[in-house]
Design an enzyme around this catalytic site. Structure first.
Site, mmCIF file in Angstrom:
data_model
loop_
_atom_site.group_PDB
_atom_site.id
_atom_site.type_symbol
_atom_site.label_atom_id
_atom_site.label_comp_id
_atom_site.label_asym_id
_atom_site.label_seq_id
_atom_site.Cartn_x
_atom_site.Cartn_y
_atom_site.Cartn_z
ATOM 1 N N HIS A 260 41.841 30.659 46.576
ATOM 2 C CA HIS A 260 40.963 29.622 45.889
ATOM 3 C C HIS A 260 40.018 29.435 46.939
ATOM 4 O O HIS A 260 40.359 29.356 48.118
ATOM 5 C CB HIS A 260 41.651 28.646 45.373
ATOM 6 C CG HIS A 260 40.735 27.796 44.335
ATOM 7 N ND1 HIS A 260 39.784 26.838 44.649
ATOM 8 C CD2 HIS A 260 40.666 27.781 42.980
ATOM 9 C CE1 HIS A 260 39.117 26.460 43.675
ATOM 10 N NE2 HIS A 260 39.571 26.839 42.721
ATOM 11 N N ASP A 314 44.980 30.103 37.341
ATOM 12 C CA ASP A 314 45.057 31.293 36.655
ATOM 13 C C ASP A 314 46.566 32.132 36.441
ATOM 14 O O ASP A 314 46.847 33.103 35.736
ATOM 15 C CB ASP A 314 44.117 32.227 36.847
ATOM 16 C CG ASP A 314 42.668 32.028 36.448
ATOM 17 O OD1 ASP A 314 42.557 31.308 35.443
ATOM 18 O OD2 ASP A 314 41.827 31.986 36.984
HETATM 19 N N1 ACO Z 1 44.873 38.486 47.246
HETATM 20 C C1 ACO Z 1 45.128 39.014 48.528
HETATM 21 N N2 ACO Z 1 44.351 38.466 49.557
HETATM 22 C C2 ACO Z 1 43.387 37.346 49.204
HETATM 23 C C3 ACO Z 1 43.223 36.848 48.119
HETATM 24 C C4 ACO Z 1 44.122 37.443 46.903
HETATM 25 N N3 ACO Z 1 43.895 36.759 45.793
HETATM 26 N N4 ACO Z 1 42.312 35.683 47.978
HETATM 27 C C5 ACO Z 1 42.003 35.997 49.039
HETATM 28 N N5 ACO Z 1 42.680 36.775 50.048
HETATM 29 C C6 ACO Z 1 42.316 37.074 51.373
HETATM 30 C C7 ACO Z 1 41.100 38.045 51.697
HETATM 31 O O1 ACO Z 1 41.450 39.072 51.784
HETATM 32 C C8 ACO Z 1 40.723 37.208 53.230
HETATM 33 O O2 ACO Z 1 41.400 37.775 54.142
HETATM 34 P P1 ACO Z 1 40.593 38.282 55.426
HETATM 35 O O3 ACO Z 1 40.516 37.185 56.123
HETATM 36 O O4 ACO Z 1 42.048 38.896 56.182
HETATM 37 O O5 ACO Z 1 39.735 39.274 55.070
HETATM 38 C C9 ACO Z 1 41.002 35.868 53.048
HETATM 39 O O6 ACO Z 1 42.232 35.694 51.924
HETATM 40 C C10 ACO Z 1 40.047 34.949 52.403
HETATM 41 O O7 ACO Z 1 39.350 35.268 51.359
HETATM 42 P P2 ACO Z 1 37.771 35.141 50.566
HETATM 43 O O8 ACO Z 1 37.398 36.450 50.026
HETATM 44 O O9 ACO Z 1 37.040 34.978 52.141
HETATM 45 O O10 ACO Z 1 38.165 33.935 49.952
HETATM 46 P P3 ACO Z 1 37.076 33.415 48.837
HETATM 47 O O11 ACO Z 1 37.046 31.947 49.070
HETATM 48 O O12 ACO Z 1 35.550 33.889 49.034
HETATM 49 O O13 ACO Z 1 37.956 33.844 47.635
HETATM 50 C C11 ACO Z 1 38.638 33.857 45.561
HETATM 51 C C12 ACO Z 1 38.216 33.124 46.493
HETATM 52 C C13 ACO Z 1 37.388 34.831 44.890
HETATM 53 C C14 ACO Z 1 39.063 33.214 43.901
HETATM 54 C C15 ACO Z 1 39.893 35.105 45.847
HETATM 55 O O14 ACO Z 1 40.882 34.152 46.185
HETATM 56 C C16 ACO Z 1 40.283 36.075 44.969
HETATM 57 O O15 ACO Z 1 39.408 37.136 44.772
HETATM 58 N N6 ACO Z 1 41.185 35.866 44.073
HETATM 59 C C17 ACO Z 1 41.735 36.527 43.005
HETATM 60 C C18 ACO Z 1 41.033 36.219 41.773
HETATM 61 C C19 ACO Z 1 41.383 34.999 41.091
HETATM 62 O O16 ACO Z 1 42.625 34.596 41.031
HETATM 63 N N7 ACO Z 1 40.419 34.264 40.505
HETATM 64 C C20 ACO Z 1 40.635 32.795 40.119
HETATM 65 C C21 ACO Z 1 40.380 31.668 40.821
HETATM 66 S S1 ACO Z 1 40.533 30.080 40.298
HETATM 67 C C22 ACO Z 1 39.447 30.204 38.997
HETATM 68 O O17 ACO Z 1 38.405 30.526 39.262
HETATM 69 C C23 ACO Z 1 39.749 29.469 37.913
#
Ligand code: ACO
Length: 377
Positions: A260, A314
């Site tokens: 998140h 989710d």
């Molecule tokens: N699985 C594995 N690794 C993850 C995940 C994940 N779901 N989410 C973040 N990370 C890791 C990234 O790979 C990154 O690692 P790194 O620093 O080694 O490259 C680090 O955590 C930070 O990730 P960001 O992409 O910078 O985080 P951001 O805040 O942009 O992403 C997001 C948030 C888009 C929700 C992301 O966590 C994601 O894609 N999750 C999966 C989709 C999801 O569940 N969405 C629902 C969100 S809740 C809602 O909208 C109702």
């Protein structure tokens, strides 16, 4: 004035708001200052919607009026039903919902968004009619007739009735009601921001909500609840979890329902939903998906240690809807049925001090290039 570029506007305030607040370090979510744990344990979706829209818990008579206004506006025009009938059977219900909500505005063309009374009735219509549209499309696309709403049923009973043609047991309608409370609002997320950008042009509320529905659909936002259930089905058994996650993370893929932008601890809504799963599956029989999900959470905590990536809202919601027998493609529309309360609360707030959104960009292209005639390119 020079600014730092923040991809995804991470950490950049886009508005002042008193609707809700998240403390991502402590895992605290409040609607109008009231903790989500209290609301999910003691409120109802409609009371929570009223709290979000009008800023305080309604008095008894106010809640009665709001509930009755919603109940009286659940019906949708037959032309909206006709429109839904014309859409492809394989179409995604979020697209159908977006189209129907945009069309809904054509039946209620009051364009003056400064008219507070008109805005109240628009909010009532949108909250009341979204479940009817979603249930109608679910039935029509599989060849069944649309079931009109029943005024004697409460909000969630009526939605499940319109979907399944039978009045649900209390345990199902109550569980759905809690899910709606948990999904009703969440500060400046992608769909709320989208609605606010549209709202800032003084577009009508149906267009605002249609915009938000489009943003909610994406798999990085509300659409993740569908992806989670697909993932859990693909994994199949708890024993398969570790190899599946290892492979996914090695390929630099995301685990859906995890992570998140704001929470750096477990999303409090995921904790509440997990408690709901525990109770529901004890009362109504186990869910194989839940067994897999618990193992995913356990193994992911180990593999993603130190990254601040935990289950979000989710992760567990889809497992509950799946147990209710709801088709996976309808999970995100149910999210929209709840989140419309939050979108409209922000819209009400925005109208009090509106400023057109018109951000800047950092231009990285060239200047003063010659126009080359086509025969010389
Ligand atoms: N699985 C594995 N690794 C993850 C995940 C994940 N779901 N989410 C973040 N990370 C890791 C990234 O790979 C990154 O690692 P790194 O620093 O080694 O490259 C680090 O955590 C930070 O990730 P960001 O992409 O910078 O985080 P951001 O805040 O942009 O992403 C997001 C948030 C888009 C929700 C992301 O966590 C994601 O894609 N999750 C999966 C989709 C999801 O569940 N969405 C629902 C969100 S809740 C809602 O909208 C109702």
């Amino acid at each position: 004035m020079p600014h730092d570029f923040m991809p995804g506007l991470a950490g950049v305030p886009a508005a002042r708001s008193a609707v809700s607040d998240v403390d991502g370090q402590r895992g605290v979510l409040e609607y109008r200052g009231i903790r989500i744990e209290d609301l999910s344990a003691r409120s109802t979706f409609l009371e929570t919607a009223s709290l979000l829209l009008f800023g305080r818990l309604p008095a008894k008579l106010e809640l009665e009026r709001f509930t009755s206004d919603i109940a009286l506006h659940r019906r949708i025009k037959y032309r909206i039903i006709d429109l839904l009938k014309c859409l492809p059977e394989q179409g995604h219900p979020m697209d159908a919902l977006q189209a129907a909500v945009a069309a809904l505005g054509m039946f209620y063309p009051g364009r003056n968004v400064q008219d507070i009374d008109n805005n109240y009735w628009s909010a009532v219509r949108l909250i009341a009619k979204l479940p009817t549209i979603v249930a109608a499309y679910a039935r029509l696309r599989r060849g069944d007739d649309h079931i009109p709403p029943r005024d004697d049923l409460n909000f969630c009973e009526n939605f499940l009735y319109m979907l399944t043609d039978s009045v649900p047991q209390k345990v199902w309608s109550h569980t759905l009601d809690v899910c709606l409370i948990l999904h009703a609002e969440h500060t400046m997320n992608a769909s709320t921001f989208t609605g606010m950008v549209t709202g800032s042009t003084l577009a009508d509320p149906y267009t605002v909500v249609a915009s938000s529905i489009g943003a909610l659909k994406g798999p990085l936002h509300g659409g993740a609840n569908e992806a989670v259930v697909h993932m859990l089905r693909e994994i199949g058994t708890p024993a398969q979890v570790r190899p599946y996650l290892k492979k996914k993370l090695q390929a630099k893929e995301r685990i859906m329902g995890f992570g998140h932008r704001v929470y750096k601890v477990k999303d409090p809504r995921a904790t509440i939903l997990q408690g709901l799963c525990d109770r529901l599956f004890r009362e109504c029989g186990a869910s194989p998906l839940y067994e897999v999900a618990l193992e995913v959470e356990r193994v992911a905590a180990e593999l993603l240690r130190g990254k601040g990536v935990y289950p979000n809202v989710d992760f567990y919601s889809g497992i509950i809807y799946d147990k209710m027998g709801i088709e996976v493609e309808f999970f995100t529309p149910i999210f929209a049925i709840a989140r419309v309360a939050g979108w409209l609360a922000h819209w009400f707030e925005q109208l009090q001090e509106n400023k057109l959104f018109r951000p800047d960009q950092i231009y990285e292209g060239e200047h003063d290039r010659p126009y080359v005639p086509i025969e010389k390119r």
